[in-house]
Design a protein around this motif. Structure first.
Motif, PDB file in Angstrom:
ATOM      1  N   ARG A 168      12.739  -9.372   5.097  1.00  0.00           N
ATOM      2  CA  ARG A 168      12.749  -7.934   5.412  1.00  0.00           C
ATOM      3  C   ARG A 168      11.818  -7.624   6.581  1.00  0.00           C
ATOM      4  O   ARG A 168      12.122  -6.762   7.407  1.00  0.00           O
ATOM      5  N   ARG A 169      10.692  -8.338   6.665  1.00  0.00           N
ATOM      6  CA  ARG A 169       9.762  -8.125   7.769  1.00  0.00           C
ATOM      7  C   ARG A 169      10.387  -8.574   9.084  1.00  0.00           C
ATOM      8  O   ARG A 169      10.166  -7.961  10.138  1.00  0.00           O
ATOM      9  N   TRP A 170      11.184  -9.638   9.044  1.00  0.00           N
ATOM     10  CA  TRP A 170      11.848 -10.124  10.255  1.00  0.00           C
ATOM     11  C   TRP A 170      12.868  -9.101  10.759  1.00  0.00           C
ATOM     12  O   TRP A 170      12.908  -8.788  11.947  1.00  0.00           O
ATOM     13  N   PHE A 171      13.685  -8.589   9.859  1.00  0.00           N
ATOM     14  CA  PHE A 171      14.757  -7.687  10.266  1.00  0.00           C
ATOM     15  C   PHE A 171      14.277  -6.250  10.491  1.00  0.00           C
ATOM     16  O   PHE A 171      14.925  -5.498  11.211  1.00  0.00           O
ATOM     17  N   GLN A 172      13.164  -5.880   9.869  1.00  0.00           N
ATOM     18  CA  GLN A 172      12.624  -4.527  10.032  1.00  0.00           C
ATOM     19  C   GLN A 172      11.148  -4.606  10.404  1.00  0.00           C
ATOM     20  O   GLN A 172      10.272  -4.228   9.624  1.00  0.00           O
ATOM     21  N   PRO A 173      10.848  -5.102  11.610  1.00  0.00           N
ATOM     22  CA  PRO A 173       9.449  -5.328  11.986  1.00  0.00           C
ATOM     23  C   PRO A 173       8.596  -4.063  12.030  1.00  0.00           C
ATOM     24  O   PRO A 173       7.371  -4.136  11.907  1.00  0.00           O
ATOM     25  N   ASP A 174       9.219  -2.918  12.212  1.00  0.00           N
ATOM     26  CA  ASP A 174       8.470  -1.672  12.309  1.00  0.00           C
ATOM     27  C   ASP A 174       8.437  -0.896  10.988  1.00  0.00           C
ATOM     28  O   ASP A 174       7.935   0.236  10.941  1.00  0.00           O
ATOM     29  N   ALA A 175       8.985  -1.487   9.930  1.00  0.00           N
ATOM     30  CA  ALA A 175       8.989  -0.805   8.635  1.00  0.00           C
ATOM     31  C   ALA A 175       7.578  -0.706   8.074  1.00  0.00           C
ATOM     32  O   ALA A 175       6.681  -1.476   8.451  1.00  0.00           O
ATOM     33  N   ALA A 176       7.363   0.236   7.180  1.00  0.00           N
ATOM     34  CA  ALA A 176       6.053   0.381   6.538  1.00  0.00           C
ATOM     35  C   ALA A 176       5.724  -0.878   5.754  1.00  0.00           C
ATOM     36  O   ALA A 176       6.631  -1.581   5.276  1.00  0.00           O
ATOM     37  N   PRO A 177       4.444  -1.213   5.630  1.00  0.00           N
ATOM     38  CA  PRO A 177       4.068  -2.400   4.853  1.00  0.00           C
ATOM     39  C   PRO A 177       4.640  -2.322   3.440  1.00  0.00           C
ATOM     40  O   PRO A 177       4.672  -1.252   2.829  1.00  0.00           O
ATOM     41  N   PHE A 178       5.086  -3.476   2.920  1.00  0.00           N
ATOM     42  CA  PHE A 178       5.721  -3.471   1.600  1.00  0.00           C
ATOM     43  C   PHE A 178       5.302  -4.656   0.731  1.00  0.00           C
ATOM     44  O   PHE A 178       5.743  -4.778  -0.409  1.00  0.00           O
ATOM     45  N   GLY A 179       4.442  -5.540   1.234  1.00  0.00           N
ATOM     46  CA  GLY A 179       4.101  -6.760   0.521  1.00  0.00           C
ATOM     47  C   GLY A 179       3.375  -6.521  -0.789  1.00  0.00           C
ATOM     48  O   GLY A 179       2.563  -5.600  -0.916  1.00  0.00           O
TER      49      GLY A 179
ATOM     50  N   ARG B 142       1.422   0.351   0.301  1.00  0.00           N
ATOM     51  CA  ARG B 142       0.397   1.356   0.023  1.00  0.00           C
ATOM     52  C   ARG B 142       0.646   1.976  -1.349  1.00  0.00           C
ATOM     53  O   ARG B 142       1.567   2.784  -1.508  1.00  0.00           O
ATOM     54  N   PRO B 143      -0.134   1.611  -2.355  1.00  0.00           N
ATOM     55  CA  PRO B 143      -0.014   2.296  -3.647  1.00  0.00           C
ATOM     56  C   PRO B 143      -0.422   3.759  -3.497  1.00  0.00           C
ATOM     57  O   PRO B 143      -0.878   4.192  -2.424  1.00  0.00           O
ATOM     58  N   ALA B 144      -0.279   4.519  -4.567  1.00  0.00           N
ATOM     59  CA  ALA B 144      -0.682   5.925  -4.542  1.00  0.00           C
ATOM     60  C   ALA B 144      -2.120   6.034  -4.052  1.00  0.00           C
ATOM     61  O   ALA B 144      -3.004   5.318  -4.538  1.00  0.00           O
ATOM     62  N   TYR B 145      -2.356   6.917  -3.089  1.00  0.00           N
ATOM     63  CA  TYR B 145      -3.724   7.117  -2.615  1.00  0.00           C
ATOM     64  C   TYR B 145      -4.535   7.804  -3.711  1.00  0.00           C
ATOM     65  O   TYR B 145      -4.032   8.661  -4.443  1.00  0.00           O
ATOM     66  N   GLY B 146      -5.782   7.423  -3.790  1.00  0.00           N
ATOM     67  CA  GLY B 146      -6.647   8.036  -4.782  1.00  0.00           C
ATOM     68  C   GLY B 146      -7.718   7.084  -5.263  1.00  0.00           C
ATOM     69  O   GLY B 146      -8.099   6.136  -4.567  1.00  0.00           O
ATOM     70  N   VAL B 147      -8.185   7.327  -6.475  1.00  0.00           N
ATOM     71  CA  VAL B 147      -9.310   6.593  -7.057  1.00  0.00           C
ATOM     72  C   VAL B 147      -8.811   5.750  -8.226  1.00  0.00           C
ATOM     73  O   VAL B 147      -8.025   6.224  -9.051  1.00  0.00           O
ATOM     74  N   TYR B 148      -9.300   4.520  -8.294  1.00  0.00           N
ATOM     75  CA  TYR B 148      -8.838   3.549  -9.288  1.00  0.00           C
ATOM     76  C   TYR B 148     -10.003   2.919 -10.042  1.00  0.00           C
ATOM     77  O   TYR B 148     -11.080   2.706  -9.471  1.00  0.00           O
ATOM     78  N   ALA B 149      -9.762   2.591 -11.296  1.00  0.00           N
ATOM     79  CA  ALA B 149     -10.613   1.655 -12.018  1.00  0.00           C
ATOM     80  C   ALA B 149     -10.156   0.261 -11.613  1.00  0.00           C
ATOM     81  O   ALA B 149      -8.954  -0.028 -11.636  1.00  0.00           O
ATOM     82  N   VAL B 150     -11.104  -0.595 -11.219  1.00  0.00           N
ATOM     83  CA  VAL B 150     -10.734  -1.888 -10.646  1.00  0.00           C
ATOM     84  C   VAL B 150     -11.583  -3.016 -11.228  1.00  0.00           C
ATOM     85  O   VAL B 150     -12.647  -2.794 -11.810  1.00  0.00           O
ATOM     86  N   ARG B 151     -11.078  -4.217 -11.036  1.00  0.00           N
ATOM     87  CA  ARG B 151     -11.860  -5.431 -11.283  1.00  0.00           C
ATOM     88  C   ARG B 151     -11.729  -6.318 -10.046  1.00  0.00           C
ATOM     89  O   ARG B 151     -10.622  -6.560  -9.573  1.00  0.00           O
ATOM     90  N   THR B 152     -12.857  -6.796  -9.553  1.00  0.00           N
ATOM     91  CA  THR B 152     -12.875  -7.612  -8.344  1.00  0.00           C
ATOM     92  C   THR B 152     -13.357  -9.015  -8.667  1.00  0.00           C
ATOM     93  O   THR B 152     -14.431  -9.198  -9.244  1.00  0.00           O
ATOM     94  N   ARG B 153     -12.544  -9.976  -8.279  1.00  0.00           N
ATOM     95  CA  ARG B 153     -12.914 -11.392  -8.463  1.00  0.00           C
ATOM     96  C   ARG B 153     -13.537 -11.905  -7.172  1.00  0.00           C
ATOM     97  O   ARG B 153     -12.929 -11.861  -6.104  1.00  0.00           O
TER      98      ARG B 153
END
Length: 314
Positions: free
Chosen positions: A59-70, A219-230
């Motif tokens: 999808r990145r190859w065929f739509q190089p200007d598309a919004a990030p989706f990974g 881009r997930p929903a913008y805002g504040v998250y409870a997170v865990r960082t490894r």
């Protein structure tokens, strides 16, 4: 697990696998069913288990200007595949040659001649070849001629009858539904990135943050998250994070800013994985740093509570 980045000129030791074929972005439960079909064939044939994926994502190859989706990096993909018993990850370059191949050309040149596969496992909706002309049925036909068998995983739905798919994960993330995203993935969604220097405003109010760019991630929903960082040393630290453009400062590029609880170490330049456990609230604009600090304290309390309900990270 070995990672192979081409299909041309491979030694015999890297050929002859039973493989699952697909983009596998997220390696979610639906993908895992496809890989399970290939694994059963590998055990039956006494062959290595392989996964065939592509870099970049088609999808990145065929739509190089598309919004990030990974949904994950190549490194995260490899780590998600390892517990499934995968021996070889064929991360093939999706380039002009690959994009221009017919479905028969892909089956013959890449799968049969290049990789020398003995079996291909695919999903029920798998398409391949220029114009997405190939189907699971076509692959079976090619396999009969070229000397490999094919298994097709059936559609998997959740309790509500919704398909378990990468698109469903993205929809859940956009809606801030971390529980549904994790249920489809089989683990919390995590953003991997290097800790970079920011404007250090947080330090002025006693909230030092680790700043991480989103790069190719959706881009997930913008805002504040409870997170865990490894951390790179394996430690997992609870925290609260802001994901977005910070309305008070109007960032040009969205950023993940993580406040790690009870942690005061220098981690600039380190690559960390941050799991988004629960979405707490949307982005807001505050009248000054003091009002922001009051809200951050409330967010931290809410994050600790959400993480306590979630339990410890695996």
């Amino acid at each position: 697990m070995q990672i192979v980045r081409d299909w041309r000129g491979l030694p015999d030791a890297l050929k002859g696998a039973a493989v699952a074929v697909g983009a596998f972005d997220g390696v979610h439960r639906g993908h895992q069913a496809v890989i399970a079909g290939a694994k059963a064939a590998a055990e039956r044939l006494g062959a290595p288990l392989g996964v065939v994926s592509f870099d970049p994502h088609p999808r990145r190859w065929f739509q190089p200007d598309a919004a990030p989706f990974g949904l994950m990096t190549a490194g995260q993909m490899a780590e998600a595949l390892a517990p499934l018993g995968v021996d070889i990850l064929y991360l093939l370059p999706f380039d002009a040659e690959m994009a221009g191949m017919s479905d028969s050309g892909f089956a013959e040149r890449v799968l049969a001649q290049g990789l020398g596969i003995r079996h291909a496992g695919v999903g029920f909706d798998f398409t391949f070849g220029k114009g997405r002309s190939g189907s699971p049925e076509a692959l079976r036909t090619y396999g009969e001629r070229l000397g490999f068998t094919v298994s097709v995983a059936e559609r998997l739905d959740d309790a509500d009858g919704l398909k378990l798919s990468s698109s469903a994960v993205r929809e859940a993330l956009k809606a801030g539904d971390m529980a549904r995203a994790a249920a489809i993935l089989g683990r919390p969604f995590a953003i991997r990135g290097e800790v970079i220097h920011g404007d250090k405003r947080g330090r002025t109010i006693g909230v030092p943050t680790a700043n991480i760019e989103l790069n190719g991630y959706m881009r997930p929903a913008y805002g504040v998250y409870a997170v865990r960082t490894r951390l790179p040393d394996g430690r997992v630290i609870d925290g609260v994070a802001s994901l977005g453009v910070r309305p008070m400062y109007a960032l040009e590029t969205p950023l993940l800013e993580v406040w790690l609880f009870d942690f005061d170490e220098e981690i600039y330049g380190q690559t960390v994985d941050t799991q988004l456990i629960a979405w707490l609230r949307g982005e807001e604009k505050f009248d000054g740093l003091e009002a922001l600090k009051v809200q951050i304290d409330a967010d931290a309390k809410a994050a600790r509570a959400a993480l306590a309900v979630q339990g410890s990270s695996s």
